[in-house]
Design a protein around this motif. Structure first.
Motif, PDB file in Angstrom:
ATOM      1  N   TYR A  60      -3.307  -5.018 -26.080  1.00  9.80           N
ATOM      2  CA  TYR A  60      -3.435  -6.395 -26.557  1.00  9.80           C
ATOM      3  C   TYR A  60      -2.340  -7.269 -25.968  1.00  9.80           C
ATOM      4  O   TYR A  60      -1.199  -6.838 -25.821  1.00  9.80           O
ATOM      5  CB  TYR A  60      -3.410  -6.424 -28.084  1.00  9.80           C
ATOM      6  CG  TYR A  60      -4.523  -5.570 -28.644  1.00  9.80           C
ATOM      7  CD1 TYR A  60      -5.826  -6.053 -28.672  1.00  9.80           C
ATOM      8  CD2 TYR A  60      -4.290  -4.273 -29.071  1.00  9.80           C
ATOM      9  CE1 TYR A  60      -6.871  -5.265 -29.131  1.00  9.80           C
ATOM     10  CE2 TYR A  60      -5.326  -3.474 -29.536  1.00  9.80           C
ATOM     11  CZ  TYR A  60      -6.613  -3.977 -29.552  1.00  9.80           C
ATOM     12  OH  TYR A  60      -7.641  -3.186 -29.992  1.00  9.80           O
ATOM     13  N   ALA A  61      -2.708  -8.516 -25.667  1.00  5.11           N
ATOM     14  CA  ALA A  61      -1.778  -9.447 -25.039  1.00  5.11           C
ATOM     15  C   ALA A  61      -0.748  -9.989 -26.012  1.00  5.11           C
ATOM     16  O   ALA A  61       0.357 -10.335 -25.615  1.00  5.11           O
ATOM     17  CB  ALA A  61      -2.549 -10.605 -24.404  1.00  5.11           C
ATOM     18  N   ASP A  62      -1.125 -10.064 -27.287  1.00  4.67           N
ATOM     19  CA  ASP A  62      -0.203 -10.682 -28.242  1.00  4.67           C
ATOM     20  C   ASP A  62      -0.426 -10.124 -29.642  1.00  4.67           C
ATOM     21  O   ASP A  62      -1.393  -9.402 -29.904  1.00  4.67           O
ATOM     22  CB  ASP A  62      -0.346 -12.202 -28.232  1.00  4.67           C
ATOM     23  CG  ASP A  62      -1.780 -12.683 -28.480  1.00  4.67           C
ATOM     24  OD1 ASP A  62      -2.473 -12.105 -29.343  1.00  4.67           O
ATOM     25  OD2 ASP A  62      -2.198 -13.649 -27.813  1.00  4.67           O
ATOM     26  N   VAL A 118       3.342  -5.544 -30.299  1.00  6.44           N
ATOM     27  CA  VAL A 118       2.371  -5.122 -29.301  1.00  6.44           C
ATOM     28  C   VAL A 118       2.937  -3.965 -28.475  1.00  6.44           C
ATOM     29  O   VAL A 118       2.204  -3.065 -28.068  1.00  6.44           O
ATOM     30  CB  VAL A 118       1.981  -6.322 -28.407  1.00  6.44           C
ATOM     31  CG1 VAL A 118       1.088  -5.903 -27.265  1.00  6.44           C
ATOM     32  CG2 VAL A 118       1.309  -7.398 -29.239  1.00  6.44           C
ATOM     33  N   HIS A 171      -6.015  -1.653 -20.168  1.00  9.06           N
ATOM     34  CA  HIS A 171      -6.663  -2.931 -19.870  1.00  9.06           C
ATOM     35  C   HIS A 171      -6.453  -3.870 -21.040  1.00  9.06           C
ATOM     36  O   HIS A 171      -6.825  -3.560 -22.172  1.00  9.06           O
ATOM     37  CB  HIS A 171      -8.162  -2.745 -19.595  1.00  9.06           C
ATOM     38  CG  HIS A 171      -8.430  -2.216 -18.232  1.00  9.06           C
ATOM     39  ND1 HIS A 171      -8.896  -2.994 -17.216  1.00  9.06           N
ATOM     40  CD2 HIS A 171      -8.256  -0.979 -17.711  1.00  9.06           C
ATOM     41  CE1 HIS A 171      -9.004  -2.268 -16.119  1.00  9.06           C
ATOM     42  NE2 HIS A 171      -8.627  -1.037 -16.404  1.00  9.06           N
ATOM     43  N   THR A 172      -5.846  -4.995 -20.751  1.00  6.40           N
ATOM     44  CA  THR A 172      -5.602  -5.995 -21.787  1.00  6.40           C
ATOM     45  C   THR A 172      -6.926  -6.633 -22.176  1.00  6.40           C
ATOM     46  O   THR A 172      -7.675  -7.109 -21.314  1.00  6.40           O
ATOM     47  CB  THR A 172      -4.622  -7.064 -21.281  1.00  6.40           C
ATOM     48  OG1 THR A 172      -3.419  -6.410 -20.852  1.00  6.40           O
ATOM     49  CG2 THR A 172      -4.296  -8.072 -22.370  1.00  6.40           C
ATOM     50  N   ASN A 223      -9.331  -9.261 -23.100  1.00  6.91           N
ATOM     51  CA  ASN A 223      -9.496 -10.703 -23.019  1.00  6.91           C
ATOM     52  C   ASN A 223     -10.361 -11.093 -24.216  1.00  6.91           C
ATOM     53  O   ASN A 223     -11.584 -10.893 -24.208  1.00  6.91           O
ATOM     54  CB  ASN A 223     -10.161 -11.091 -21.700  1.00  6.91           C
ATOM     55  CG  ASN A 223     -10.388 -12.578 -21.577  1.00  6.91           C
ATOM     56  OD1 ASN A 223     -10.743 -13.255 -22.541  1.00  6.91           O
ATOM     57  ND2 ASN A 223     -10.195 -13.092 -20.376  1.00  6.91           N
ATOM     58  N   ASN A 277     -11.837  -8.891 -17.532  1.00  6.38           N
ATOM     59  CA  ASN A 277     -10.813  -8.768 -18.562  1.00  6.38           C
ATOM     60  C   ASN A 277      -9.521  -8.566 -17.857  1.00  6.38           C
ATOM     61  O   ASN A 277      -8.560  -8.217 -18.110  1.00  6.38           O
ATOM     62  CB  ASN A 277     -11.137  -7.668 -19.567  1.00  6.38           C
ATOM     63  CG  ASN A 277     -11.260  -6.295 -18.944  1.00  6.38           C
ATOM     64  OD1 ASN A 277     -11.111  -6.133 -17.752  1.00  6.38           O
ATOM     65  ND2 ASN A 277     -11.572  -5.323 -19.771  1.00  6.38           N
TER      66      ASN A 277
END
Length: 164
Positions: free
Chosen positions: A86-88, A104, A128-129, A131, A164
């Protein structure tokens, strides 16, 4: 638990000193004194880090077992196994509610553990983050509801189809 052990476990869990100090309700300088051996590590801090260590180990083991079950059914994958990161904090809180208020980086550390566990078997793991906007659009287009299995399926799609 001694200070050096606390420090290596905290760092291995990808937890920052400020974050862990806040969890223990102490100043960062107090945490650093524990870790340097200038102050004894209190039992409450040892318990906290132990709980986080157990959580990370359990979560990594679940993913390793899931990959192992898939290998038993289908053989070794020909391409890398993609795992969601996860990005955030907002995205992680939405999709990993069992990890409330964890950074995270903690989740990313679990993915790294899975990667290390699978390497001896010749299984490549890629992070893989997710999206979130693209994933939400995919869910709507396919008329599906979110699940951990669908997030895993989503990141396995061709990047050109749903980037993504």
């Amino acid at each position: 638990m001694n200070g050096a052990t606390l420090k290596i476990v905290r760092e291995a869990l990808c937890l920052s000193a400020p974050w862990f100090a806040e969890l223990c309700e102490v100043d960062e300088s107090t945490l650093l004194a524990w870790e340097s051996g200038n102050m004894q590590v209190p039992e409450v801090a040892a318990i906290q880090i132990g709980l986080l260590e157990s959580m990370a180990a359990d979560m990594a083991a679940q993913v390793v077992d899931w990959i192992g079950e898939n290998i038993a059914e289908s053989g070794l994958p020909e391409c890398p196994v993609r795992l969601v990161v996860y990005a955030d904090a907002e995205a992680m809180a939405r999709f990993q509610p069992e990890m409330p208020k964890l950074p995270v980086s903690f989740h990313a550390g679990i993915v790294a553990r899975v990667r290390w566990a699978m390497q001896p078997l010749g299984v490549e793991i890629e992070a893989h983050t997710l999206n979130v906007a693209s994933y939400d659009a995919w869910l709507q287009a396919t008329q599906q509801e979110d699940s951990q299995a669908l997030r895993a399926q989503y990141v396995m799609l061709d990047d050109c189809e749903y980037p993504n």
